[in-house]
Structures are given as C-alpha cells and as structure tokens.
Design a protein around this motif. Structure first.
Motif, PDB file in Angstrom:
ATOM      1  N   SER A  74       2.578  22.887   6.978  1.00 17.44           N
ATOM      2  CA  SER A  74       1.689  23.316   8.078  1.00 17.44           C
ATOM      3  C   SER A  74       2.412  23.281   9.421  1.00 17.44           C
ATOM      4  N   LEU A  75       3.608  23.848   9.464  1.00 21.35           N
ATOM      5  CA  LEU A  75       4.396  23.859  10.692  1.00 21.35           C
ATOM      6  C   LEU A  75       3.804  24.844  11.694  1.00 21.35           C
ATOM      7  N   ASP A  76       3.913  24.515  12.973  1.00 21.89           N
ATOM      8  CA  ASP A  76       3.496  25.455  14.003  1.00 21.89           C
ATOM      9  C   ASP A  76       4.610  26.483  14.229  1.00 21.89           C
ATOM     10  N   ALA A  77       4.378  27.417  15.140  1.00 23.21           N
ATOM     11  CA  ALA A  77       5.318  28.523  15.325  1.00 23.21           C
ATOM     12  C   ALA A  77       6.699  28.031  15.747  1.00 23.21           C
ATOM     13  N   ALA A  78       6.746  27.074  16.671  1.00 26.34           N
ATOM     14  CA  ALA A  78       8.036  26.565  17.139  1.00 26.34           C
ATOM     15  C   ALA A  78       8.779  25.838  16.022  1.00 26.34           C
ATOM     16  N   GLU A  79       8.047  25.053  15.234  1.00 20.93           N
ATOM     17  CA  GLU A  79       8.677  24.322  14.132  1.00 20.93           C
ATOM     18  C   GLU A  79       9.172  25.277  13.048  1.00 20.93           C
ATOM     19  N   ARG A  80       8.430  26.368  12.805  1.00 26.57           N
ATOM     20  CA  ARG A  80       8.863  27.356  11.814  1.00 26.57           C
ATOM     21  C   ARG A  80      10.173  28.018  12.239  1.00 26.57           C
ATOM     22  N   ALA A  81      10.237  28.398  13.512  1.00 31.39           N
ATOM     23  CA  ALA A  81      11.468  29.004  14.016  1.00 31.39           C
ATOM     24  C   ALA A  81      12.627  28.020  13.906  1.00 31.39           C
ATOM     25  N   HIS A  82      12.355  26.758  14.198  1.00 26.73           N
ATOM     26  CA  HIS A  82      13.405  25.755  14.116  1.00 26.73           C
ATOM     27  C   HIS A  82      13.831  25.521  12.675  1.00 26.73           C
ATOM     28  N   LEU A  85      16.153  28.198  11.691  1.00 26.34           N
ATOM     29  CA  LEU A  85      17.450  27.973  12.319  1.00 26.34           C
ATOM     30  C   LEU A  85      18.230  26.905  11.573  1.00 26.34           C
ATOM     31  N   LEU A  86      17.565  25.810  11.191  1.00 20.53           N
ATOM     32  CA  LEU A  86      18.236  24.756  10.445  1.00 20.53           C
ATOM     33  C   LEU A  86      18.730  25.260   9.095  1.00 20.53           C
ATOM     34  N   ALA A  87      17.973  26.161   8.478  1.00 19.12           N
ATOM     35  CA  ALA A  87      18.412  26.738   7.206  1.00 19.12           C
ATOM     36  C   ALA A  87      19.712  27.520   7.388  1.00 19.12           C
ATOM     37  N   LYS A  88      19.811  28.256   8.500  1.00 21.42           N
ATOM     38  CA  LYS A  88      21.043  29.004   8.774  1.00 21.42           C
ATOM     39  C   LYS A  88      22.208  28.062   9.035  1.00 21.42           C
ATOM     40  N   ILE A  89      21.956  27.007   9.809  1.00 17.51           N
ATOM     41  CA  ILE A  89      23.019  26.041  10.098  1.00 17.51           C
ATOM     42  C   ILE A  89      23.494  25.373   8.809  1.00 17.51           C
ATOM     43  N   SER A  91      23.335  26.461   5.736  1.00 18.28           N
ATOM     44  CA  SER A  91      24.030  27.372   4.826  1.00 18.28           C
ATOM     45  C   SER A  91      25.378  27.827   5.365  1.00 18.28           C
ATOM     46  N   GLY A  92      25.647  27.532   6.639  1.00 18.88           N
ATOM     47  CA  GLY A  92      26.897  27.974   7.251  1.00 18.88           C
ATOM     48  C   GLY A  92      26.828  29.377   7.801  1.00 18.88           C
ATOM     49  N   ALA A  93      25.626  29.967   7.801  1.00 18.42           N
ATOM     50  CA  ALA A  93      25.480  31.345   8.283  1.00 18.42           C
ATOM     51  C   ALA A  93      25.453  31.430   9.790  1.00 18.42           C
ATOM     52  N   CYS A  94      25.252  30.289  10.450  1.00 19.15           N
ATOM     53  CA  CYS A  94      25.140  30.286  11.906  1.00 19.15           C
ATOM     54  C   CYS A  94      26.465  29.791  12.479  1.00 19.15           C
ATOM     55  N   VAL A  95      27.359  30.712  12.813  1.00 18.14           N
ATOM     56  CA  VAL A  95      28.692  30.374  13.306  1.00 18.14           C
ATOM     57  C   VAL A  95      28.824  30.856  14.742  1.00 18.14           C
ATOM     58  N   ILE A  96      29.281  29.982  15.609  1.00 16.39           N
ATOM     59  CA  ILE A  96      29.429  30.326  17.023  1.00 16.39           C
ATOM     60  C   ILE A  96      30.883  30.677  17.300  1.00 16.39           C
ATOM     61  N   GLU A  97      31.140  31.926  17.704  1.00 21.63           N
ATOM     62  CA  GLU A  97      32.512  32.373  17.915  1.00 21.63           C
ATOM     63  C   GLU A  97      32.772  32.762  19.367  1.00 21.63           C
ATOM     64  N   ARG A  98      31.767  32.768  20.188  1.00 24.02           N
ATOM     65  CA  ARG A  98      31.944  33.183  21.574  1.00 24.02           C
ATOM     66  C   ARG A  98      31.090  32.281  22.466  1.00 24.02           C
ATOM     67  N   PRO A  99      31.411  32.189  23.754  1.00 23.44           N
ATOM     68  CA  PRO A  99      30.592  31.364  24.645  1.00 23.44           C
ATOM     69  C   PRO A  99      29.145  31.829  24.628  1.00 23.44           C
ATOM     70  N   LEU A 184      16.144  19.151  23.508  1.00 22.81           N
ATOM     71  CA  LEU A 184      17.465  19.749  23.498  1.00 22.81           C
ATOM     72  C   LEU A 184      17.852  20.157  22.085  1.00 22.81           C
ATOM     73  N   TRP A 185      17.538  19.309  21.122  1.00 24.56           N
ATOM     74  CA  TRP A 185      17.864  19.555  19.723  1.00 24.56           C
ATOM     75  C   TRP A 185      17.125  20.775  19.185  1.00 24.56           C
ATOM     76  N   ARG A 186      15.931  21.056  19.733  1.00 29.26           N
ATOM     77  CA  ARG A 186      15.120  22.161  19.246  1.00 29.26           C
ATOM     78  C   ARG A 186      15.521  23.525  19.814  1.00 29.26           C
ATOM     79  N   GLY A 187      16.399  23.576  20.760  1.00 27.17           N
ATOM     80  CA  GLY A 187      16.763  24.917  21.227  1.00 27.17           C
ATOM     81  C   GLY A 187      17.085  24.925  22.714  1.00 27.17           C
ATOM     82  N   PRO A 188      17.099  26.122  23.327  1.00 21.97           N
ATOM     83  CA  PRO A 188      16.635  27.404  22.802  1.00 21.97           C
ATOM     84  C   PRO A 188      17.581  28.110  21.847  1.00 21.97           C
ATOM     85  N   SER A 189      18.879  27.735  21.803  1.00 27.72           N
ATOM     86  CA  SER A 189      19.781  28.318  20.818  1.00 27.72           C
ATOM     87  C   SER A 189      20.810  27.265  20.457  1.00 27.72           C
ATOM     88  N   VAL A 190      21.398  27.426  19.278  1.00 27.73           N
ATOM     89  CA  VAL A 190      22.414  26.471  18.829  1.00 27.73           C
ATOM     90  C   VAL A 190      23.592  26.451  19.789  1.00 27.73           C
TER      91      VAL A 190
END
Length: 279
Positions: A74-82, A85-89, A91-99, A184-190
């Motif tokens: 029963s997650l709210d909208a913000a928790e669902r988005a988070h 995001l955690l699923a991407k992190i 799985s390794g799909a969330c890679v930061i290559e630029r500032p 801070l941990w919740r966003g707005p972006s990794v």
C-alpha cells in the motif's frame, strides 16, 4: 548482503501493523510487522522468491513484481516512485556517467501565491535536497540570525549537517538530522543525491552517512527550536507534496503551544519583511 530494494521492502514490511491490512495481530511474534508469508500472498509471489529479494539474492525482479509489491505494501505515489528507483539501482540499470542536472528551483506562480496567502504565518518551500526556494516573512523571523538564511542559496540539509550552531538551534537535532537524511535519500534523483552526499560527507562524516541506510521515515514529532531571542519555540508541521514534476514540498509551521504563539506575536512587532523567493 542486502540491497537497497530488499532493505526497503523488509523495513517497510516490518513497519506495517498486520491489523491495518485486516490480518490478525500476532503479538507473540519475535519480529515486528507483517509476516513475509502475508506479504508474499498479497503480492502473488512465493515466500521463497520474496525472501531472495529481501536478502539480495535476486537483484532483478520484473517491473510487474515490483508493482505487485508496491500494491501489497500500500505504498503512496512517492514511495512507489522510490521503489522503482531502488529496483533500478539494485539491478545495476541506474548508472551515472555525467554530472547531474541542477535540481528544479522554479517556483510556479500559483505556488508563490499560495505562500503569499499564508502570510504572516511560518511557511517555506523546499525540495528533497533541502534547498529553500521561497519562504514567508514569518519563516524569516524565526530563522533570522542563525546562519541559515545568510547564504546566497540557503540549504537546510547543508545547514543541519555542517553548521555548528545547528545543534544548538534544533533542540532535537538528531530527529531533524534523521528527517533531512531521509528526504535526501528519497531524491529527487540518484545523481543529485550522490553529488550532495559527496559534498557534505567529508564535513559531516558518519553523522550523515550513518543515516543514509534508514529506509523508513522518522516519526513526526513537534519541532523544537532554541530561538536566540524568543527562547524555546514548539511547532507542529504540515507537509504538502507538490506534483511529482515539481519535486517540491510546502511546509507550514503551526504553534504547538500558547507560549510559541505569543513569542511569534512579539517577533512580528519587529520591522516587517515580505515573502522572499530565493534566486
């Protein structure tokens, strides 16, 4: 070893009272919260599969499974988005290559007008990085002279973790630090999260980094401030999330007792200041 996704699911499950989902209250349990078997049943997955996700042995659940777990918790909208995001992190799909791109600092006119309607109350607009984007004259009265607003671009997170006076000003500094770290941990972006953490970690040390693995919001308690003129002020807080595209939050502070209300009346007799938007 756990993963961000598994840690979040486990922590969220532990925080849920079974009776809130219409399940019997098993008071003799050694661990709190919702049973893993109950969550698995609600999500339509096996207990063994849920165990692998929570323990970090399955790092790539499908989007359908992630959404089913969000529904089951029963997650709210913000928790669902988070959660996504955690699923991407994980799985390794969330890679930061630029500032990272700068966080959104634009205050929509209607939001600015809403703040204006709150005058002379104590209210401010922020994002999850802690940037103060706009605030009322009442907020300026409360925060004047403590070092927060005296910078070009005030940031509450940076102030809490790097200004020595913050531990005096916030009577319950640990509580406030937990809140800022969680936001801070919740966003707005990794990318933006990692950039600010890298900036602050060498100053704040474990006071900040030790809080970044806490996956549940701190309890909501009155905010106590040791004001340099008005002495102790106690506030109840109302938080209003703006649309996801804004990634901003409107926070209103309401006096929690008569002494605080009277102290604010005295402060307001000082020279008036108008609503301010931070460039």
């Amino acid at each position: 070893m756990g993963t961000p996704l598994g840690d979040f699911i486990r922590a969220k499950r532990d925080s849920i009272q079974p009776e809130s989902f219409g399940l019997p209250d098993r008071r003799r349990r050694r661990s709190p919260g919702l049973r893993r078997s109950d969550l698995a049943q609600r999500a339509g997955v096996s207990v063994e599969y849920l165990t692998r996700i929570e323990q970090g042995r399955d790092r790539n659940p499908s989007l359908a499974v992630v959404n089913a777990l969000a529904d089951a918790l029963s997650l709210d909208a913000a928790e669902r988005a988070h959660l996504r995001l955690l699923a991407k992190i994980t799985s390794g799909a969330c890679v930061i290559e630029r500032p990272p791109s700068p966080p959104n600092r634009h205050v929509r006119p209607t939001v600015h007008d809403t703040l204006q309607l709150l005058e002379p109350g104590v209210a401010f607009l922020t994002n999850r990085l802690g940037d103060l984007l706009a605030y009322t004259s009442g907020f300026e009265l409360v925060m004047r002279g403590i070092g927060l607003l005296e910078t070009e671009r005030p940031n509450l997170t940076r102030y809490v973790f790097t200004d020595p006076y913050a531990k005096t000003f916030f009577a319950d500094w640990d509580q406030v630090a937990d809140e800022q770290a969680f936001d801070l941990w919740r966003g707005p972006s990794v990318a933006q999260f990692q950039q600010l953490v890298a900036e602050l970690a060498h100053i704040a040390g474990t006071e900040l980094t030790g809080r970044l693995d806490h996956h549940l919001p701190p309890p909501q308690v009155p905010l106590r401030l040791n004001h340099p003129i008005a002495h102790e002020l106690r506030w109840q807080r109302e938080r209003m999330e703006l649309p996801v595209t804004d990634a901003q939050e409107l926070v209103v502070l309401l006096p929690a007792d008569e002494a605080t209300a009277l102290a604010m009346d005295r402060l307001r007799r000082q020279p008036h200041h108008t609503l301010r938007a931070v460039p």
